[in-house]
Design an enzyme around this catalytic site. Structure first.
Site: not given
Length: 570
Positions: A378, A398
């Site tokens: 992230t 993700n």
């Protein structure tokens, strides 16, 4: 949907009443300078930070810079975020004095149903849940950029996106983190020619320093710059994405894309001593968990305790907040959650009473539930502009390089956020942990997240903080908030060694320098299981404004090697 029963603490009715009576007070605005006079940006890459300052120099504000930094990161840090993903934008506007939480989390396609990810053996098919278009939710980032430009920015979208467009067309040198990410996901990228052609060079992982160009991404960003999010979610471009996704086994529809909307949500606010913490509401689990932990810790004089005792109490607070995280939280548009109870000081007092001052509480003795986890891949950036507008942004695709799937001609990888749902309640996800029915995959739902962009506001100091790190985001933000309140500068806050506990597994994870050998022995004597010397984690970015002196500072995490850590003040 019926709200889940609150299975420990006082009865709900009592807690709701006390939550109202004990509502967080609105702390007085800081005294001192009315505006910083300088801007600070901290992001995960120098080119992204430079893009933000370029837009500020053209007359933009923090929200225009948030577009510029985010779009640039979609070019230079595709392993962590991009326009094929989504995120959370916590914003403070000087013009109206309001805090706004912009939810640009991905949504599940209308055709979503749990059995899509179940294999012939009746178990969760891990490959389907993390690789390829079936793992991809409907992206939210393009809609967020359009909203920011229209509702909070000062510049046209095409000006704020210009630095990223130039970066994508002219290219940038490959750096160690990106090279390692491409190498890690090479086998998946090779399944789809468009993905292999985008990230591999003549079929090989690019060498460090090799120039990477993404002309298709430049064209996609130009389309958004010209037409706003309609250029992404509607028309021929949207149809191209739908056809490619469905041909490769996904379930997207034109209606899914056309129907995507960002959501405006009320940020969570918690009072901790003389500070006001503004943080992320659901579908982030992070803000509630941070509030719960701070409420527990507010009952102790942490500054008077030795480090072992303080660490023990912090671990116990982490343990209890993570237990609640998976049990109750999900998409707030569909799931009724006991937020008032979980963030109530009285509920925290009950949890505090269950903490032994000298002994660890085995997680097995708490009501059982597993905590879902997300990828560590992230990104986060923090911005203060010269007028005092604030932006704390955490966004993601993700897993590393998301699903690994690229629609030909688009120039970006799609997310694999569907794995952030509890695809099969009680079944471990990619990280071996489980989630509950509140976070089950359903059409239009947004998966639960740990992303926790936050503001830390005191009488004369303001901080903007956040980090990537999957399920460890929450504890990193907690530790960062406590360090900032203790007076540490952004660079120190971002660099501090970290420890983490998430209820299950019942283990304290610790970075190599987090504890001395003596401190580890003392924690173990209390009953904690300490994994000392684990890998480092996170990539925190922090900016601050000292109102009494007018000082503006920025700090980026030294973890991550080349291409990481770009903090500047101008």
């Amino acid at each position: 949907m019926r709200s889940p029963r609150f299975r420990h603490g006082l009865p709900r009715a009592v807690l709701l009443l006390l939550a109202v009576l004990l509502a967080v007070p609105c702390l007085a605005a800081p005294a001192g300078a009315e505006r910083p006079g300088k801007a600070a940006i901290a992001s995960a890459h120098p080119l992204a930070t430079a893009a933000g300052f370029e837009v500020l120099a053209r007359g933009g504000n923090a929200f225009d810079a948030a577009i510029a930094v985010g779009a640039a990161l979609s070019v230079v840090e595709p392993q962590s975020s991009g326009i094929g993903g989504g995120g959370f934008f916590l914003l403070h506007s000087v013009a109206d004095g309001k805090d706004v939480f912009l939810d640009a989390r991905e949504t599940a396609p209308a055709a979503t149903r749990g059995e899509l990810w179940i294999g012939t053996d009746g178990k969760l098919d891990r490959d389907k849940s993390v690789n390829g278009p079936l793992s991809a939710g409907i992206p939210g980032e393009p809609a967020a950029f359009t909203w920011l430009a229209a509702q909070r920015g000062k510049l046209p979208l095409k000006v704020s996106l210009a630095p990223a467009i130039r970066l994508a067309r002219e290219g940038f040198p490959a750096y160690p983190r990106l090279v390692a990410a491409i190498g890690q996901r090479r086998a998946v990228l090779e399944r789809w020619p468009a993905a292999a052609g985008l990230y591999l060079v003549d079929g090989a992982v690019p060498a460090e320093g090799q120039r990477l160009r993404f002309p298709d991404l430049a064209a996609t960003l130009e389309r958004i710059a010209e037409s706003g999010d309609a250029g992404f979610y509607q028309g021929a471009f949207a149809q191209r994405m739908v056809e490619a996704v469905r041909a490769a086994g996904g379930t997207w529809s034109a209606e899914d894309l056309a129907g995507y909307r960002v959501k405006l949500r009320e940020p969570l606010t918690v009072a901790y001593r003389d500070w006001r913490i503004v943080t992320a509401p659901p579908p982030s689990s992070g803000g509630i968990a941070v509030a719960e932990m701070l409420n527990i810790l507010s009952g102790y004089e942490l500054g008077r305790l030795d480090r072992v005792q303080r660490t023990h109490l912090t671990i116990e607070a982490m343990r209890r907040a993570y237990r609640d995280r998976a049990e109750y939280l999900g998409d707030p548009d569909y799931v009724q959650m006991p937020v008032a109870e979980l963030t109530s000081p009285l509920y925290a007092a009950g949890l505090r009473a269950s903490i032994h001052p000298q002994k660890a509480t085995p997680s097995a003795l708490l009501p059982g539930y597993g905590a879902p986890a997300e990828s560590t891949h992230t990104t986060h950036y923090s911005i203060i502009d010269a007028d005092g507008n604030l932006a704390s942004v955490t966004k993601t695709v993700n897993l590393t390089l998301g699903s690994g799937f690229v629609v030909p001609g688009t120039g970006f990888v799609l997310n694999n956020e569907m794995d952030d749902f509890a695809l099969r309640p009680g079944e471990p996800n990619a990280f071996g942990l489980v989630g509950g029915d509140a976070n089950a995959p359903r059409p239009g739902h947004r998966p639960l997240s740990s992303m926790t962009p936050s503001f830390v506001i005191g009488k004369d100091r303001v901080g903007v903080i956040g980090t990537p790190g999957g399920s460890r985001i929450i504890t990193m933000v907690l530790e960062g908030i406590l360090a900032f309140i203790d007076g540490e500068a952004p660079a120190k806050v971002a660099a501090n060694p970290r420890f983490h506990h998430q209820y299950l597994p019942d283990v304290v994870s610790a970075e190599p320098d987090a504890f001395s050998a003596e401190e580890t022995r003392a924690l173990e004597a209390m009953g904690h299981v300490v994994n000392r010397g684990e890998r480092t984690w996170g990539l925190m970015n922090v900016v601050s404004w000292e109102r009494t002196t007018g000082t503006v500072q920025a700090g980026s995490d030294p973890r991550g090697g080349g291409g990481a850590g770009a903090a500047a003040v101008k």
